[in-house]
Design an enzyme around this catalytic site. Structure first.
Site, PDB file in Angstrom:
ATOM      1  N   ASN A   1       0.997  -1.114   0.025  1.00 45.98           N
ATOM      2  CA  ASN A   1       0.007  -0.059   0.097  1.00 45.98           C
ATOM      3  C   ASN A   1       0.721   1.166   0.034  1.00 45.98           C
ATOM      4  O   ASN A   1       1.452   1.750   1.070  1.00 45.98           O
ATOM      5  CB  ASN A   1      -0.842   0.134   1.296  1.00 45.98           C
TER       6      ASN A   1
ATOM      7  N   LYS B   1      -0.013   4.368  -0.167  1.00 47.06           N
ATOM      8  CA  LYS B   1      -0.519   5.656   0.030  1.00 47.06           C
ATOM      9  C   LYS B   1      -0.063   6.714  -1.002  1.00 47.06           C
ATOM     10  O   LYS B   1      -0.079   6.359  -2.090  1.00 47.06           O
ATOM     11  CB  LYS B   1       0.023   5.872   1.401  1.00 47.06           C
TER      12      LYS B   1
ATOM     13  N   HIS C   1      -9.683   1.672   4.631  1.00 48.09           N
ATOM     14  CA  HIS C   1      -8.400   1.750   5.256  1.00 48.09           C
ATOM     15  C   HIS C   1      -8.591   2.718   6.373  1.00 48.09           C
ATOM     16  O   HIS C   1      -9.328   3.638   6.410  1.00 48.09           O
ATOM     17  CB  HIS C   1      -7.125   2.270   4.299  1.00 48.09           C
TER      18      HIS C   1
ATOM     19  N   GLU D   1      -6.981   5.143   7.552  1.00 52.20           N
ATOM     20  CA  GLU D   1      -6.621   6.608   7.137  1.00 52.20           C
ATOM     21  C   GLU D   1      -7.888   6.933   6.353  1.00 52.20           C
ATOM     22  O   GLU D   1      -8.109   8.300   6.652  1.00 52.20           O
ATOM     23  CB  GLU D   1      -5.258   6.680   6.263  1.00 52.20           C
TER      24      GLU D   1
ATOM     25  N   GLU E   1      -5.701  -4.437  10.583  1.00 51.72           N
ATOM     26  CA  GLU E   1      -4.695  -3.549  10.615  1.00 51.72           C
ATOM     27  C   GLU E   1      -4.963  -2.500  12.165  1.00 51.72           C
ATOM     28  O   GLU E   1      -5.738  -1.373  12.013  1.00 51.72           O
ATOM     29  CB  GLU E   1      -4.527  -2.403   9.475  1.00 51.72           C
TER      30      GLU E   1
ATOM     31  N   GLY F   1       2.204   2.881  10.631  1.00 51.66           N
ATOM     32  CA  GLY F   1       3.273   3.810  10.340  1.00 51.66           C
ATOM     33  C   GLY F   1       3.950   4.175  11.594  1.00 51.66           C
ATOM     34  O   GLY F   1       4.491   5.358  11.667  1.00 51.66           O
TER      35      GLY F   1
ATOM     36  N   SER G   1       3.289  -1.846  10.316  1.00 51.29           N
ATOM     37  CA  SER G   1       4.693  -1.777  10.713  1.00 51.29           C
ATOM     38  C   SER G   1       5.413  -3.136  10.236  1.00 51.29           C
ATOM     39  O   SER G   1       6.046  -3.648  10.871  1.00 51.29           O
ATOM     40  CB  SER G   1       5.045  -1.483  12.135  1.00 51.29           C
TER      41      SER G   1
HETATM   42  P1  PGA Z   1       2.825   0.696   7.551  1.00 49.43           P
HETATM   43  O1  PGA Z   1       1.489   0.738   6.891  1.00 49.43           O
HETATM   44  O2  PGA Z   1       3.356  -0.692   7.106  1.00 49.43           O
HETATM   45  O3  PGA Z   1       3.653   1.826   6.960  1.00 49.43           O
HETATM   46  O4  PGA Z   1       2.583   0.859   9.056  1.00 49.43           O
HETATM   47  C1  PGA Z   1       0.385  -0.278   6.799  1.00 49.43           C
HETATM   48  C2  PGA Z   1      -0.818   0.381   6.058  1.00 49.43           C
HETATM   49  O5  PGA Z   1      -1.209   1.356   6.613  1.00 49.43           O
HETATM   50  O6  PGA Z   1      -1.513  -0.403   5.225  1.00 49.43           O
END
Ligand code: PGA
Length: 255
Positions: free
Chosen positions: A9, A11, A95, A97, A167, A173, A213
Site C-alpha cells: 500500500n 499511500k 483503510h 486513514e 490493521e 506507520g 509496521s
Molecule cells: P505501515 O502501513 O506498514 O507503514 O505501518 C500499513 C498500512 O497502512 O497499510
C-alpha cells in the site's frame, strides 16, 4: 490451505515514473515466486502503468479506494468501471486513514465492498482498533462491528473471495508492530466472527492479512502464525528489496 497474499500500500507516494522504476527493480527479485499472491496498490495515476508493467509477472494491481457509485456528479471520485477498464483487479476499502481522515463509515465500507464484488473486483477490507479502543479492552467489539456492518448482506461465496486486512491503527506507520500473539489472537477472533455469520467454510477460505509496521525483520514470525495469511505493507513496501524480502518471508515453505 490458503495461498499467502501480500500487498503493497503505497499511500500518497511515488510518481508514475517512480512506480515504473519500482516495477523494473522488483520483478526480477520475485520472478520465481508463484506460491504467494503479490499485489501493489499505487496512486490512481500510476495504476495503468503498473498494470502494464506487472501483468506479465502475474502481479496484480489494486486501487487504494473506490467509489460505490457507478457514475455521475461525484467530483474527485473514481468508479469501479474506470478501474476495470484499466485492468485493475482489486481495491483496498476502509483503510484506517480513510476512516480517520476522510470520514469513512462502516456503512460506506459496506456499499463499496458490495459494489466492488458486484463489479468482479476483489475487495481488501480493512478493519482494526485504535489504541484507546485496545486499552479499554474494546478490540473485539470494534472488530465485530466492523465485520458485521462492513460485510453486511454478503453471501458466504462472496466472503470466500474477499480479503480482510487486520490493521491495528496504533501499529500503522508507527514502527510499533503487533506481537505475533496479538495478531494471531485478533485474526482468530475475526475468523470466528466470519464463521458465526457466514459459516465455517467461508471463514476457512477467507484470507485475513495483517498490516501495521510489517518489515523484513518481523514478517516471517508474523506469517508463521496459522491464521495470518499475509500482509498489507505500507512504509516497507516502497523499497523493492524490502518488499521482496517480505514476499519471500511469506512463502509457505519459508514460514
Ligand atoms: P505501515 O502501513 O506498514 O507503514 O505501518 C500499513 C498500512 O497502512 O497499510
Amino acid at each position: 490451505m490458503r495461498k499467502p497474499f501480500v500487498a503493497a500500500n503505497w499511500k500518497m507516494h511515488k510518481t508514475v515514473a517512480e512506480a515504473v522504476d519500482f516495477a523494473s527493480a522488483f520483478t526480477p527479485l520475485v520472478h520465481t515466486v508463484t506460491d504467494v499472491d503479490i499485489v501493489v496498490a499505487p496512486s490512481f495515476l500510476a495504476l495503468p502503468a503498473l498494470v502494464e508493467s506487472l501483468a506479465e509477472h502475474k502481479i496484480q494491481v489494486a486501487a487504494q479506494n473506490v467509489s460505490a457509485e457507478p457514475q455521475g456528479a461525484f467530483t474527485g471520485e473514481i468508479s469501479l468501471g474506470m478501474l476495470q477498464a484499466s485492468g485493475v483487479q482489486l481495491a483496498i476499502i476502509g483503510h484506517s486513514e480513510r476512516r480517520q481522515l476522510f470520514g469513512e463509515t462502516d456503512g460506506g465500507v459496506n456499499a463499496k465492498t458490495r459494489a466492488t464484488l458486484d463489479a468482479g473486483l476483489t475487495p481488501i477490507v480493512c478493519v482494526g482498533e485504535t489504541l484507546d479502543e485496545r486499552e479499554a479492552e474494546h478490540t473485539f467489539d470494534v472488530l465485530n462491528r466492523q465485520i458485521d456492518e462492513g460485510l453486511s448482506g454478503l453471501t458466504p461465496a462472496q466472503v470466500t473471495e474477499l480479503v480482510v486486512a487486520y490493521e491495528p491503527v496504533w501499529a500503522i506507520g508507527t514502527g510499533k508492530v503487533a506481537t505475533p500473539d496479538q495478531a494471531d489472537e485478533a485474526h482468530r477472533h475475526l475468523r470466528g466472527q466470519l464463521a458465526s455469520t457466514f459459516g465455517q467454510t467461508a471463514a476457512t477460505a477467507c484470507r485475513i492479512i495483517y498490516g501495521g509496521s510489517v518489515k523484513p525483520a518481523n514478517a516471517a514470525e508474523l506469517m508463521g502464525r496459522a491464521d495470518v495469511d499475509g500482509a498489507l505493507v505500507g512504509g516497507a513496501s516502497l523499497d523493492p528489496t524490502s518488499f521482496a524480502e517480505i514476499v519471500t518471508a511469506s512463502r509457505p515453505g519459508d514460514r
